[in-house]
Design a protein around this motif. Structure first.
Motif, PDB file in Angstrom:
ATOM      1  N   SER A  69     -74.472  24.281   3.781  1.00 34.10           N
ATOM      2  CA  SER A  69     -75.847  24.013   4.203  1.00 34.10           C
ATOM      3  C   SER A  69     -76.737  25.224   3.926  1.00 34.10           C
ATOM      4  O   SER A  69     -77.890  25.070   3.533  1.00 34.10           O
ATOM      5  N   TYR A  70     -76.198  26.426   4.109  1.00 39.55           N
ATOM      6  CA  TYR A  70     -76.980  27.629   3.793  1.00 39.55           C
ATOM      7  C   TYR A  70     -77.299  27.680   2.304  1.00 39.55           C
ATOM      8  O   TYR A  70     -78.439  27.961   1.910  1.00 39.55           O
ATOM      9  N   ALA A  71     -76.297  27.408   1.483  1.00 37.37           N
ATOM     10  CA  ALA A  71     -76.521  27.427   0.033  1.00 37.37           C
ATOM     11  C   ALA A  71     -77.511  26.333  -0.376  1.00 37.37           C
ATOM     12  O   ALA A  71     -78.370  26.547  -1.238  1.00 37.37           O
ATOM     13  N   LEU A  72     -77.383  25.159   0.245  1.00 33.02           N
ATOM     14  CA  LEU A  72     -78.287  24.056  -0.071  1.00 33.02           C
ATOM     15  C   LEU A  72     -79.718  24.385   0.341  1.00 33.02           C
ATOM     16  O   LEU A  72     -80.664  24.118  -0.408  1.00 33.02           O
ATOM     17  N   LEU A  73     -79.889  24.978   1.524  1.00 31.20           N
ATOM     18  CA  LEU A  73     -81.230  25.356   1.955  1.00 31.20           C
ATOM     19  C   LEU A  73     -81.815  26.453   1.073  1.00 31.20           C
ATOM     20  O   LEU A  73     -83.018  26.451   0.791  1.00 31.20           O
ATOM     21  N   ASP A  74     -80.972  27.364   0.636  1.00 32.55           N
ATOM     22  CA  ASP A  74     -81.454  28.402  -0.273  1.00 32.55           C
ATOM     23  C   ASP A  74     -81.891  27.805  -1.603  1.00 32.55           C
ATOM     24  O   ASP A  74     -82.946  28.159  -2.143  1.00 32.55           O
ATOM     25  N   GLU A  75     -81.098  26.876  -2.120  1.00 35.56           N
ATOM     26  CA  GLU A  75     -81.451  26.184  -3.365  1.00 35.56           C
ATOM     27  C   GLU A  75     -82.738  25.376  -3.188  1.00 35.56           C
ATOM     28  O   GLU A  75     -83.614  25.363  -4.068  1.00 35.56           O
ATOM     29  N   TYR A  76     -82.875  24.711  -2.039  1.00 34.17           N
ATOM     30  CA  TYR A  76     -84.078  23.926  -1.752  1.00 34.17           C
ATOM     31  C   TYR A  76     -85.302  24.838  -1.683  1.00 34.17           C
ATOM     32  O   TYR A  76     -86.362  24.510  -2.217  1.00 34.17           O
ATOM     33  N   ARG A  77     -85.152  26.005  -1.033  1.00 38.60           N
ATOM     34  CA  ARG A  77     -86.268  26.940  -0.931  1.00 38.60           C
ATOM     35  C   ARG A  77     -86.674  27.446  -2.311  1.00 38.60           C
ATOM     36  O   ARG A  77     -87.858  27.528  -2.637  1.00 38.60           O
ATOM     37  N   LEU A  78     -85.693  27.741  -3.141  1.00 28.42           N
ATOM     38  CA  LEU A  78     -85.981  28.215  -4.496  1.00 28.42           C
ATOM     39  C   LEU A  78     -86.691  27.133  -5.312  1.00 28.42           C
ATOM     40  O   LEU A  78     -87.698  27.406  -5.980  1.00 28.42           O
ATOM     41  N   ALA A  79     -86.194  25.889  -5.236  1.00 22.56           N
ATOM     42  CA  ALA A  79     -86.828  24.790  -5.975  1.00 22.56           C
ATOM     43  C   ALA A  79     -88.237  24.530  -5.457  1.00 22.56           C
ATOM     44  O   ALA A  79     -89.156  24.243  -6.242  1.00 22.56           O
ATOM     45  N   SER A  80     -88.412  24.634  -4.145  1.00 23.76           N
ATOM     46  CA  SER A  80     -89.737  24.429  -3.567  1.00 23.76           C
ATOM     47  C   SER A  80     -90.709  25.507  -4.030  1.00 23.76           C
ATOM     48  O   SER A  80     -91.877  25.217  -4.332  1.00 23.76           O
ATOM     49  N   THR A  81     -90.244  26.736  -4.112  1.00 22.19           N
ATOM     50  CA  THR A  81     -91.096  27.833  -4.584  1.00 22.19           C
ATOM     51  C   THR A  81     -91.489  27.627  -6.036  1.00 22.19           C
ATOM     52  O   THR A  81     -92.654  27.815  -6.411  1.00 22.19           O
ATOM     53  N   ILE A  82     -90.538  27.222  -6.854  1.00 21.01           N
ATOM     54  CA  ILE A  82     -90.829  26.967  -8.271  1.00 21.01           C
ATOM     55  C   ILE A  82     -91.819  25.824  -8.416  1.00 21.01           C
ATOM     56  O   ILE A  82     -92.770  25.893  -9.206  1.00 21.01           O
ATOM     57  N   LEU A  83     -91.620  24.767  -7.641  1.00 24.36           N
ATOM     58  CA  LEU A  83     -92.532  23.624  -7.694  1.00 24.36           C
ATOM     59  C   LEU A  83     -93.929  24.022  -7.232  1.00 24.36           C
ATOM     60  O   LEU A  83     -94.928  23.617  -7.827  1.00 24.36           O
ATOM     61  N   GLN A  84     -93.992  24.833  -6.192  1.00 23.98           N
ATOM     62  CA  GLN A  84     -95.292  25.259  -5.689  1.00 23.98           C
ATOM     63  C   GLN A  84     -96.023  26.119  -6.717  1.00 23.98           C
ATOM     64  O   GLN A  84     -97.229  25.967  -6.916  1.00 23.98           O
ATOM     65  N   SER A  85     -95.304  26.998  -7.406  1.00 27.77           N
ATOM     66  CA  SER A  85     -95.954  27.810  -8.441  1.00 27.77           C
ATOM     67  C   SER A  85     -96.397  26.934  -9.611  1.00 27.77           C
ATOM     68  O   SER A  85     -97.458  27.168 -10.199  1.00 27.77           O
ATOM     69  N   SER A  86     -95.613  25.918  -9.941  1.00 28.20           N
ATOM     70  CA  SER A  86     -95.994  25.002 -11.016  1.00 28.20           C
ATOM     71  C   SER A  86     -97.258  24.225 -10.638  1.00 28.20           C
ATOM     72  O   SER A  86     -98.151  24.029 -11.470  1.00 28.20           O
ATOM     73  N   VAL A  87     -97.338  23.796  -9.393  1.00 27.38           N
ATOM     74  CA  VAL A  87     -98.540  23.082  -8.929  1.00 27.38           C
ATOM     75  C   VAL A  87     -99.746  24.014  -8.973  1.00 27.38           C
ATOM     76  O   VAL A  87    -100.854  23.602  -9.362  1.00 27.38           O
ATOM     77  N   HIS A  88     -99.550  25.270  -8.609  1.00 26.32           N
ATOM     78  CA  HIS A  88    -100.657  26.233  -8.649  1.00 26.32           C
ATOM     79  C   HIS A  88    -101.140  26.444 -10.086  1.00 26.32           C
ATOM     80  O   HIS A  88    -102.353  26.487 -10.345  1.00 26.32           O
ATOM     81  N   GLU A  89    -100.190  26.580 -11.030  1.00 28.98           N
ATOM     82  CA  GLU A  89    -100.568  26.724 -12.440  1.00 28.98           C
ATOM     83  C   GLU A  89    -101.298  25.486 -12.940  1.00 28.98           C
ATOM     84  O   GLU A  89    -102.282  25.589 -13.687  1.00 28.98           O
ATOM     85  N   LEU A  90    -100.834  24.318 -12.544  1.00 27.10           N
ATOM     86  CA  LEU A  90    -101.501  23.072 -12.937  1.00 27.10           C
ATOM     87  C   LEU A  90    -102.909  23.015 -12.378  1.00 27.10           C
ATOM     88  O   LEU A  90    -103.847  22.577 -13.068  1.00 27.10           O
ATOM     89  N   GLN A  91    -103.084  23.478 -11.144  1.00 26.08           N
ATOM     90  CA  GLN A  91    -104.407  23.480 -10.530  1.00 26.08           C
ATOM     91  C   GLN A  91    -105.352  24.414 -11.275  1.00 26.08           C
ATOM     92  O   GLN A  91    -106.507  24.052 -11.549  1.00 26.08           O
ATOM     93  N   THR A  92    -104.884  25.598 -11.645  1.00 28.46           N
ATOM     94  CA  THR A  92    -105.760  26.524 -12.372  1.00 28.46           C
ATOM     95  C   THR A  92    -106.102  25.987 -13.758  1.00 28.46           C
ATOM     96  O   THR A  92    -107.254  26.102 -14.206  1.00 28.46           O
ATOM     97  N   SER A  93    -105.135  25.386 -14.444  1.00 31.39           N
ATOM     98  CA  SER A  93    -105.447  24.828 -15.769  1.00 31.39           C
ATOM     99  C   SER A  93    -106.396  23.641 -15.641  1.00 31.39           C
ATOM    100  O   SER A  93    -107.272  23.455 -16.499  1.00 31.39           O
TER     101      SER A  93
END
Length: 134
Positions: A69-93
């Protein structure tokens, strides 16, 4: 229970009975009941191995689950961060594209206004002809 545990008790009781008999006190010896040997107790089955196995399994399973569960939550946090940065880049473009579209629209409006104010070649030739007649 082990029958060897009762041997010292049996010996002490039997020696006290001998002491009483040797003292020739028949009244006291008559009151003391004869000592019967204690029957051996059947050995109990040991279930500690089963309990330990179950406990070990549950402990290992809970430890593995916690790690997973710790590894899964860490993976989820990493994927969420990547998705959030992608959404931010999409918003700026998207903001950049909408700014370019606004600039293009203003240039089109200015071009249309200039096109309405400019004179065509036929209009210029007509005006020349009128000027010559004057």
């Amino acid at each position: 229970m082990n029958p060897r545990l009762y041997r010292p008790l049996y010996r002490s009781l039997s020696t006290s009975a001998r002491v009483l008999e040797s003292a020739n006190s028949q009244t006291l010896a008559a009151k003391v009941a004869p000592i019967e040997p204690i029957a051996p107790v059947a050995p109990r089955r040991r279930v500690g191995g089963i309990r330990g196995g179950i406990f070990g399994f549950l402990f290992g399973f809970s430890l593995a689950s916690a790690f997973a569960s710790y590894a899964l939550l860490d993976e989820y946090r990493l994927a969420s961060t990547i998705l959030q940065s992608s959404v931010h880049e999409l918003q700026t473009s998207t903001q950049k594209v909408s700014a370019h579209i606004r600039r293009i629209e203003t240039v089109e409006k200015e071009l249309k206004a200039l096109a309405e104010r400019t004179a065509e070649k036929t209009d210029v030739t007509k005006l020349r002809g009128e000027m010559k007649q004057l």
